[in-house]
Motif scaffolding. Sequence first.
Motif, PDB file in Angstrom:
ATOM      1  N   UNK A   1     -26.965  -2.703  14.702  1.00  0.00           N
ATOM      2  CA  UNK A   1     -27.361  -3.482  15.875  1.00  0.00           C
ATOM      3  C   UNK A   1     -26.856  -4.922  15.788  1.00  0.00           C
ATOM      4  N   UNK A   2     -25.604  -5.066  15.336  1.00  0.00           N
ATOM      5  CA  UNK A   2     -24.951  -6.376  15.217  1.00  0.00           C
ATOM      6  C   UNK A   2     -25.639  -7.314  14.231  1.00  0.00           C
TER       7      UNK A   2
ATOM      8  N   UNK B   1     -27.180   7.281   9.306  1.00  0.00           N
ATOM      9  CA  UNK B   1     -26.613   7.719  10.580  1.00  0.00           C
ATOM     10  C   UNK B   1     -26.562   6.587  11.599  1.00  0.00           C
ATOM     11  N   UNK B   2     -27.206   5.444  11.275  1.00  0.00           N
ATOM     12  CA  UNK B   2     -27.321   4.365  12.267  1.00  0.00           C
ATOM     13  C   UNK B   2     -26.541   3.106  11.893  1.00  0.00           C
ATOM     14  N   UNK B   3     -25.984   3.049  10.698  1.00  0.00           N
ATOM     15  CA  UNK B   3     -25.315   1.802  10.292  1.00  0.00           C
ATOM     16  C   UNK B   3     -23.850   2.033   9.921  1.00  0.00           C
ATOM     17  N   UNK B   4     -23.125   0.956   9.776  1.00  0.00           N
ATOM     18  CA  UNK B   4     -21.782   0.966   9.207  1.00  0.00           C
ATOM     19  C   UNK B   4     -21.816   0.194   7.901  1.00  0.00           C
ATOM     20  N   UNK B   5     -20.963   0.592   6.976  1.00  0.00           N
ATOM     21  CA  UNK B   5     -20.827  -0.134   5.720  1.00  0.00           C
ATOM     22  C   UNK B   5     -19.518  -0.907   5.780  1.00  0.00           C
ATOM     23  N   UNK B   6     -19.609  -2.218   5.648  1.00  0.00           N
ATOM     24  CA  UNK B   6     -18.432  -3.071   5.800  1.00  0.00           C
ATOM     25  C   UNK B   6     -18.219  -3.937   4.567  1.00  0.00           C
TER      26      UNK B   6
END
Length: 285
Positions: free
Chosen positions: A9-10, A245-250
């Motif tokens: 969610x940014x 399932x809801x996040x990105x790993x950066x």
Amino acid sequence: MIRLSSVKDNRFETIKDISQNIYNLLMADGKVIKDSHTQFVVFKYLQLNINEYSEFLRELSNVPVTNIDIKIITDNVLIMEANRIVLNLLSSFKFFLDNAQTFLKRKYGKNSKIVNDFIDLTKQHYDASFAYRFLSKLRNYSLHLGFPIDGLHFQAEPNNKNPEKMIGDFAILINIETMLNEKDLFGSVYKELLELQEDIDIRPLIKDLSISIIDIQKFIYKIQQEELEEAISNIETFAGEFKTSENDITVFSDYAESDNVINFKVYTLPFDLIEDFNTYRKSLK
């Protein structure tokens, strides 16, 4: 400063700082996965067209005779839809073959054994399968002369006891006489067409072609399997526990601040691509 972070969610949440060496390894593994996925996504595109064709075919199958409107057999909208779906499938098949060969040439060298093995494999399927030969030529026919399907044919098993309960299927037929007018376009396949006594039902042919497609993609995957699965394992081992399932790993790197402006690079670990490959790998078992 190089940081592994979770983005949802940014909103960014730092997981941990990482070294330049770890960063380089993540970038290398990510490149292996992304480069391989450029070919795999073309296979996925072909599968989507096959799935659309299969769904269309299901709608034309197991139809009670009491539901048949005779006008549907020559309905222009339905015939155009059949042509669109079939041509999309055949065009994406050619796209799949051309893209795969170019991918392998760039990765392993145009004169490599791998590329020669790939060419030999496609030749084997071409030589062994009338479906492969004819549908390849039918795609060329369509590009030069237009849609090949000019009508549908309803087939039902007789039920003399209860004719009102008969169920049948719509066949997607190619008019053999029309094909025989185009000797140059069909090349060596033309001799085989001369031996046919009936119009060509493309339903069993596309089923056979699908078997060839699966075998060809399996070859492409197997060639890369060791390198690809090692890259996937490395990323999953290093950061998989933080992925949901809801996040990105950066990965944030090259952080700099000047004149109240903050600059940094962001790299998202390719877990979505990894999921594609893991799903495909399970289908091979």
